[in-house]
Write an enzyme that holds these catalytic residues in place. Structure first.
Site, short mmCIF file in Angstrom:
data_model
loop_
_atom_site.label_atom_id
_atom_site.label_comp_id
_atom_site.label_asym_id
_atom_site.label_seq_id
_atom_site.Cartn_x
_atom_site.Cartn_y
_atom_site.Cartn_z
N HIS A 107 -51.46 -2.75 -27.70
CA HIS A 107 -52.98 -3.12 -27.29
C HIS A 107 -53.58 -3.60 -28.51
O HIS A 107 -53.43 -3.05 -29.83
CB HIS A 107 -53.70 -1.81 -26.68
CG HIS A 107 -53.48 -1.86 -25.31
ND1 HIS A 107 -52.85 -0.52 -24.48
CD2 HIS A 107 -53.51 -2.72 -24.40
CE1 HIS A 107 -52.95 -0.75 -23.42
NE2 HIS A 107 -53.22 -2.09 -22.96
N GLY A 130 -51.70 -6.05 -23.33
CA GLY A 130 -51.60 -6.55 -24.82
C GLY A 130 -51.09 -7.83 -25.10
O GLY A 130 -50.47 -7.96 -26.22
N ASP A 166 -59.94 -1.19 -14.81
CA ASP A 166 -58.71 -1.30 -15.95
C ASP A 166 -58.50 0.16 -16.60
O ASP A 166 -59.51 0.60 -17.02
CB ASP A 166 -58.85 -2.39 -16.76
CG ASP A 166 -57.45 -2.78 -17.40
OD1 ASP A 166 -56.30 -2.49 -16.74
OD2 ASP A 166 -57.43 -3.21 -18.65
N THR A 207 -58.40 -8.65 -26.56
CA THR A 207 -58.61 -8.61 -27.82
C THR A 207 -58.98 -10.44 -28.11
O THR A 207 -59.61 -10.71 -29.04
CB THR A 207 -57.71 -7.96 -28.68
OG1 THR A 207 -57.46 -6.80 -28.53
CG2 THR A 207 -57.95 -8.24 -30.32
#
Length: 291
Positions: free
Chosen positions: A183, A212, A84, A236
């Protein structure tokens, strides 16, 4: 189970008007959690290793990649491996031999012409080596002397006409689009431009990817998938689940020094989040042909 191919998983999801979840991993615990969560959901999944993670792992791709390959081969559901946000050509050229079936080549920070040129070269090389290629396109600058806007800057949007021209000229297999996410969001407050998602889906003949996604509420995420998003990237949210679980475990037992106790809770928390998010986006319980 043999490694699945990212392109096969994304293609199957797109054909079903759904999406496949793709989770960025940093540690072995991340990998194990992604596989466990996908098995719990009974759905295929993509394990992603970013260029930033390679830098964190002392600049070495193979240790984490080999762990991911082994985990995938022992999984009860199809698992694909994706490299990625690659900006370095030398890292791109390591992908095929390390078990990756796909790569996201990221030149989106560059002006349009240079982004296109770099991406075209990367796609040509990647296709010659059997790799499926994703790229990214945000708002193109240049008007009134303004510079390009990063694809994840506030207010960035992907123009459907420019996106069509970019995909046609670059030869990429999928496009990450700027439709309202950013992101590294730690709060799920993003509001997506669903009309733009639909226009992009109607304009392009390649799958759309949402980056994101950790900052997107469940309802917004499900609506984006219904509108044409076929690959949903998450990073995240797993890190937040891991951190919360570890903090809670150490607060309850501040004397603990054996990391296995709190990492186990962190791994379980990440697996639960993986299974939950797969349920939100509704990934079909189908398999893909092995690569």
């Amino acid at each position: 189970m043999p490694l699945a191919a990212t392109g096969e998983l994304v293609g199957a999801a797109a054909a079903a008007r759904s999406a496949v979840a793709a989770f960025n991993v940093i540690t072995l615990e991340h990998i194990e959690a992604v596989v466990a969560g996908a098995e719990q959901a009974g759905a295929p999944v993509v394990v992603q290793v970013s260029e930033n993670t390679v830098a964190f792992r002392c600049g070495r791709l193979l240790p984490l990649a080999r762990a991911a390959v082994t985990a995938a081969e022992h999984a009860a559901v199809p698992v694909a491996l994706h490299l990625d946000h690659v900006q370095r050509d030398d890292l791109l050229r390591q992908a095929a031999d390390a078990g990756f079936s796909s790569v996201m080549y990221d030149a989106s920070r560059l002006p349009y012409a240079e982004n296109l040129s770099r991406t075209r070269g990367a796609a040509d090389w990647a296709h010659a080596h059997g790799l499926w290629v994703e790229a990214e396109l945000g708002q193109i600058g240049g008007k009134d002397g303004r510079p390009p806007l990063d694809a994840h800057a506030p207010g960035a949007r992907t123009d459907p006409g420019e996106a069509h021209a970019f995909v046609t000229a670059s030869g990429v297999d999928a496009l990450a689009v700027a439709v309202g996410t950013t992101h590294a969001m730690t709060e799920r407050t993003a509001t997506l431009d669903h009309d733009l998602v639909k226009r992009l889906a109607d304009t392009l003949d390649v799958p759309l990817v949402l980056h994101g996604s950790s900052g997107v509420p469940d309802g917004e995420l499900a609506q984006a998938v219904a509108g044409g998003i076929a690959k949903v990237n998450v990073g995240t949210a797993l890190n937040a689940a891991l951190t919360r679980a570890v903090r809670s475990a150490l607060a309850a037992r501040p004397e603990a020094v054996d990391c296995r106790s709190y990492l186990k809770q962190g791994r379980e928390a990440m697996a639960a989040e993986v299974a939950r998010l797969i349920g939100v986006i509704g990934t079909p319980r189908t398999t893909a042909a092995p690569r």
